[in-house]
Enzyme design. Structure first.
Site, PDB file in Angstrom:
ATOM      1  N   ASP A  67       0.821  -1.218   0.000  1.00  0.00           N
ATOM      2  CA  ASP A  67       0.000   0.000   0.000  1.00  0.00           C
ATOM      3  C   ASP A  67       0.853   1.264   0.000  1.00  0.00           C
ATOM      4  O   ASP A  67       2.073   1.218   0.208  1.00  0.00           O
ATOM      5  CB  ASP A  67      -0.969   0.008   1.204  1.00  0.00           C
ATOM      6  N   ASP A 136      -7.547  -2.472  14.277  1.00  0.00           N
ATOM      7  CA  ASP A 136      -8.931  -2.791  13.896  1.00  0.00           C
ATOM      8  C   ASP A 136      -9.016  -4.075  13.065  1.00  0.00           C
ATOM      9  O   ASP A 136     -10.051  -4.375  12.484  1.00  0.00           O
ATOM     10  CB  ASP A 136      -9.566  -1.618  13.130  1.00  0.00           C
ATOM     11  N   HIS A 138      -7.249  -4.813  10.323  1.00  0.00           N
ATOM     12  CA  HIS A 138      -7.019  -4.709   8.869  1.00  0.00           C
ATOM     13  C   HIS A 138      -5.720  -5.394   8.459  1.00  0.00           C
ATOM     14  O   HIS A 138      -4.772  -5.462   9.244  1.00  0.00           O
ATOM     15  CB  HIS A 138      -7.052  -3.253   8.388  1.00  0.00           C
ATOM     16  N   GLU A 143      -9.753  -1.925   5.451  1.00  0.00           N
ATOM     17  CA  GLU A 143     -10.411  -1.583   6.704  1.00  0.00           C
ATOM     18  C   GLU A 143     -11.662  -2.441   6.898  1.00  0.00           C
ATOM     19  O   GLU A 143     -12.104  -3.102   5.955  1.00  0.00           O
ATOM     20  CB  GLU A 143     -10.773  -0.087   6.688  1.00  0.00           C
TER      21      GLU A 143
HETATM   22  C1  F6R Z   1       1.334  -1.343   6.058  1.00  0.00           C
HETATM   23  C2  F6R Z   1       0.104  -2.097   6.224  1.00  0.00           C
HETATM   24  C3  F6R Z   1      -0.710  -2.010   7.468  1.00  0.00           C
HETATM   25  C4  F6R Z   1       0.123  -2.224   8.729  1.00  0.00           C
HETATM   26  C5  F6R Z   1      -0.745  -2.131   9.970  1.00  0.00           C
HETATM   27  C6  F6R Z   1       0.063  -2.258  11.237  1.00  0.00           C
HETATM   28  O1  F6R Z   1       1.911  -1.603   4.805  1.00  0.00           O
HETATM   29  O2  F6R Z   1      -0.257  -2.762   5.314  1.00  0.00           O
HETATM   30  O3  F6R Z   1      -1.717  -2.984   7.419  1.00  0.00           O
HETATM   31  O4  F6R Z   1       0.722  -3.495   8.663  1.00  0.00           O
HETATM   32  O5  F6R Z   1      -1.427  -0.905   9.967  1.00  0.00           O
HETATM   33  O6  F6R Z   1       0.931  -1.177  11.344  1.00  0.00           O
HETATM   34  P1  F6R Z   1       2.090  -1.169  12.456  1.00  0.00           P
HETATM   35  O7  F6R Z   1       3.011  -2.274  12.098  1.00  0.00           O
HETATM   36  O8  F6R Z   1       2.722   0.172  12.332  1.00  0.00           O
HETATM   37  O9  F6R Z   1       1.411  -1.400  13.759  1.00  0.00           O
END
Ligand code: F6R
Length: 260
Positions: A67, A136, A138, A143
């Protein structure tokens, strides 16, 4: 799903890096799906160490990131382009032309997303996709209520994700509201999935994803539909799981399992 629990983030990251290295050692021209965020930093640091000290070779590797924020130029310090360069790409020998990260600044998002999906197919599909998980539930930026069949597309971030990610920005208003993200359906097509999680703030999401029902309310629960998933956790992230004894038992008995 194979659930591997280690007491610390460092140990968890070593296991995660070894899983990626095993894929790479079996197939030197692997296609690796990359994630950003705090969680995979330990895995990237360990892969960089393996590259420097043990000669782990990335020269034939292709990568696709999950992403990117919409509206941040590639050289913005908080863009995922900058993140990946700083924490991984500048330290290993992946040919720059083999690195794919969604564009946050394209003039035609639909066309870009279709092109990105096609590039993944042209590369032969993703061999191993690294994933984190949001508080959450994801995966990538899918989301809650994202279709479990979704493809790469533009998504509106949830307020909770914007709040979680505000720590990287000067103020919360600077966090982009939109992102380009691989879909859940795109992710499920990778041959192998590696999901990483650490910290208490991920415990509820991990319990829902692994032991709860498959639901678009926790898009990581879609991983239950994939035949080859490894889930590497630290003790805090695993703390709300009910089957820890069984997961540890399986790991303990693994060396004695009959060879296929
Ligand atoms: C980032 C991504 C997100 C993160 C998630 C956790 O490329 O795809 O799904 O893996 O938001 O983020 P952290 O690791 O910062 O807690």
């Amino acid at each position: 799903m194979e659930v591997i629990i280690r007491s610390t983030y460092e140990e968890m990251s070593k296991v995660g890096a070894q899983i990626v290295a095993d894929v790479l050692n079996t197939k030197p021209n692997s296609v690796i799906g990359m994630a950003t965020g705090s969680t995979p930093l330990g895995v990237y640091a360990e892969l960089v160490r393996m590259h420097r000290e043990e000669g782990l070779d990335f020269s034939q590797v292709t990568t696709f990131n999950l992403d990117e924020y919409v509206g941040l130029p590639t050289d913005h310090p908080q863009s995922y382009h900058s993140f990946m360069h700083e924490h991984f790409f500048q330290h290993v020998n992946i040919p720059p032309q083999n690195i794919y990260i969604p564009s946050g600044t394209t003039s035609n998002y639909n066309a870009f997303c279709e092109w990105y999906e096609q590039r993944i197919l042209d590369a032969g599909g993703i061999d191993i996709q690294i994933l984190g998980i949001g508080s959450d539930g994801h995966i990538a930026f899918n989301e809650p209520m994202s279709s479990l069949a979704s493809r790469t597309r533009l998504k509106t971030l949830a307020r909770s994700t914007i709040e979680d990610n505000a720590r990287f920005f000067d103020k919360i208003e600077d966090v982009p509201i939109y992102a380009i993200t691989m879909g859940v359906g795109t992710i499920l097509e990778a041959r192998e999935l590696l999901i990483l999680a650490n910290g208490k703030n991920k415990a509820a999401a991990i319990a829902g994803a692994i032991e709860g029902p498959v639901t678009s309310m926790i898009t990581a629960s879609a991983l239950q539909l994939h035949p080859s998933v490894k889930c590497c956790l630290d003790a805090d992230a695993a703390s709300e799981l009910t089957m820890i004894d069984y997961y540890d038992w399986v790991q303990e008995k693994k060396p004695g399992a009959p060879r296929l």
